[in-house]
Design a protein around this motif. Structure first.
Motif, mmCIF file in Angstrom:
data_model
loop_
_atom_site.group_PDB
_atom_site.id
_atom_site.type_symbol
_atom_site.label_atom_id
_atom_site.label_comp_id
_atom_site.label_asym_id
_atom_site.label_seq_id
_atom_site.Cartn_x
_atom_site.Cartn_y
_atom_site.Cartn_z
ATOM 1 N N ALA A 165 0.977 -1.102 0.142
ATOM 2 C CA ALA A 165 0.032 -0.148 -0.076
ATOM 3 C C ALA A 165 0.743 1.150 0.068
ATOM 4 O O ALA A 165 0.498 2.248 -0.752
ATOM 5 N N ALA A 166 1.753 1.207 0.654
ATOM 6 C CA ALA A 166 2.817 2.337 0.738
ATOM 7 C C ALA A 166 3.680 2.448 -0.627
ATOM 8 O O ALA A 166 3.514 3.795 -1.001
ATOM 9 N N LEU A 178 3.495 5.946 -5.716
ATOM 10 C CA LEU A 178 3.509 6.029 -6.974
ATOM 11 C C LEU A 178 2.534 6.860 -7.648
ATOM 12 O O LEU A 178 2.710 7.519 -8.563
ATOM 13 N N GLY A 179 1.616 7.274 -6.780
ATOM 14 C CA GLY A 179 0.501 8.117 -7.049
ATOM 15 C C GLY A 179 0.919 9.600 -6.876
ATOM 16 O O GLY A 179 0.158 10.386 -7.067
ATOM 17 N N TRP A 193 14.501 2.844 -3.909
ATOM 18 C CA TRP A 193 13.132 2.491 -5.065
ATOM 19 C C TRP A 193 12.625 3.722 -5.457
ATOM 20 O O TRP A 193 12.061 3.831 -6.517
ATOM 21 N N LEU A 194 12.450 4.769 -4.539
ATOM 22 C CA LEU A 194 11.919 6.182 -5.051
ATOM 23 C C LEU A 194 12.483 6.832 -6.143
ATOM 24 O O LEU A 194 11.778 7.129 -7.209
ATOM 25 N N ARG A 237 9.727 7.482 -14.326
ATOM 26 C CA ARG A 237 8.800 8.559 -14.713
ATOM 27 C C ARG A 237 9.474 9.630 -15.779
ATOM 28 O O ARG A 237 8.792 10.119 -16.839
ATOM 29 N N ALA A 238 10.796 10.040 -15.348
ATOM 30 C CA ALA A 238 11.472 10.916 -16.184
ATOM 31 C C ALA A 238 11.337 10.460 -17.830
ATOM 32 O O ALA A 238 11.303 11.245 -18.688
#
Length: 330
Positions: free
Chosen positions: A224-225, A230-231, A268-269, A276-277
């Motif tokens: 869930a985290a 990701l959102g 991970w982030l 995304r980039a």
């Protein structure tokens, strides 16, 4: 013309690993309007002998329709694992038959191994002085047999330009997806991953061996985290905020996250923001500053530093490369 990939089937091969290049590379399709749906790779399977059966580690053989001459026409050669490498595994030397087949490969051909296929690359001299990996259980033996190779037993795969090596089994999928991403961008790689029902990206530096990859039922997970993060990649994300999503202390969350994912929450982030980039650089006309903000890096300088570290190129060069590739597609 599609990029031609020759997969070398050796006696004692693992059928699962032999099929990875055909499944990932062979089914990657061109998204360009002028050639939409066309195959980006032509994958052929060949043997060191004339066409015929090749033994597997299972109770059946595989009929291979191409001999070693296919290696001479390849742009990329993939060598999956085998359990019958003989002197390659025992003494670090090629058999005459294997040496003759590898001699047909053209200079400049990209070389790729899956799992213990790295023994063949090392015995042939492709890995001398280079970083490489193999299955974690073979890493110590591999290093003793080939001291001239810089072995890293803790990663999923290593991209050293024209020579790439991967760890065992599923890491071969990660490496082939990486090849698609490197050759044609993240959108194409993500699409084939989606159709294959596998994660689109596991960074090459991720640990091979995660102690508890599937959490026991009584333990909470960090799923869930991760979904929450990701959102909101475009906003600041603190470790304590991620831990709060799972009602865990920061210490417990960090430990559980690494057990499940194989890297720290911070690593991970960064991986997700780089992905995304990449997607925005390939698929949009947003300015570099806007891409940096939307990916969560805040500034173009930060984006440039992270992209340079992850891919070896700045954002403008990355965008230009894939725009040029798209424009050149017939």
């Amino acid at each position: 013309m599609p990029h031609r990939v020759a997969v070398l089937a050796l006696d004692g091969l693992l059928p699962f690993e032999l099929g990875i290049p055909a499944r990932i590379l062979g089914r990657s399709l061109d998204p360009a309007p002028g050639n939409k749906g066309g195959k980006l790779y032509e994958v052929v399977t060949c043997s060191v002998r004339p066409p015929g059966p090749v033994r597997t580690d299972s109770d059946y053989a595989i009929l291979v329709e191409h001999g070693p001459e296919a290696l001479a026409t390849a742009d990329t050669v993939v060598i999956p694992a085998s359990y019958e490498l003989g002197p390659v595994l025992e003494e670090g030397r090629l058999t005459e038959e294997l040496a003759a087949a590898l001699a047909l490969i053209r200079p400049g051909t990209r070389m790729v191994s899956i799992c213990t296929g790295s023994y063949v690359l090392a015995a042939a001299g492709y890995l001398d002085g280079r970083p490489a990996t193999t299955h974690w259980s073979s890493a110590d033996h591999f290093q003793r047999l080939f001291p001239q190779v810089r072995v890293d037993p803790d990663v999923l795969f290593i991209d050293d330009g024209d020579v790439l090596t991967s760890a065992g089994v599923a890491a071969g999928i990660d490496l082939c997806l990486h090849l698609v991403r490197r050759d044609h961008g993240s959108a194409v790689a993500n699409e084939i991953a989606r159709r294959t029902v596998v994660p689109p990206h596991r960074d090459g530096g991720q640990a091979q061996y995660i102690h508890r990859p599937v959490p026991e039922p009584q333990f909470a997970t960090t799923t869930a985290a991760r979904a929450w993060a990701l959102g909101r990649l475009d906003r600041p994300i603190l470790l304590r905020d991620m831990a709060r999503q799972e009602s865990m202390s920061v210490r417990t969350f960090t430990r559980r996250f690494r057990e499940e994912v194989g890297v720290s929450p911070g690593q991970w982030l960064t991986q997700q923001r780089v992905e995304r980039a990449r997607h925005l650089l390939e698929s949009s006309d947003l300015s570099i500053d806007q891409v940096a903000r939307d990916a969560g890096f805040g500034t173009a300088t930060s984006l440039r530093q992270h992209l340079q570290a992850a891919l070896g190129v700045p954002p403008t060069v990355y965008r230009r490369t894939f725009r040029r590739a798209s424009a050149d597609t017939p």
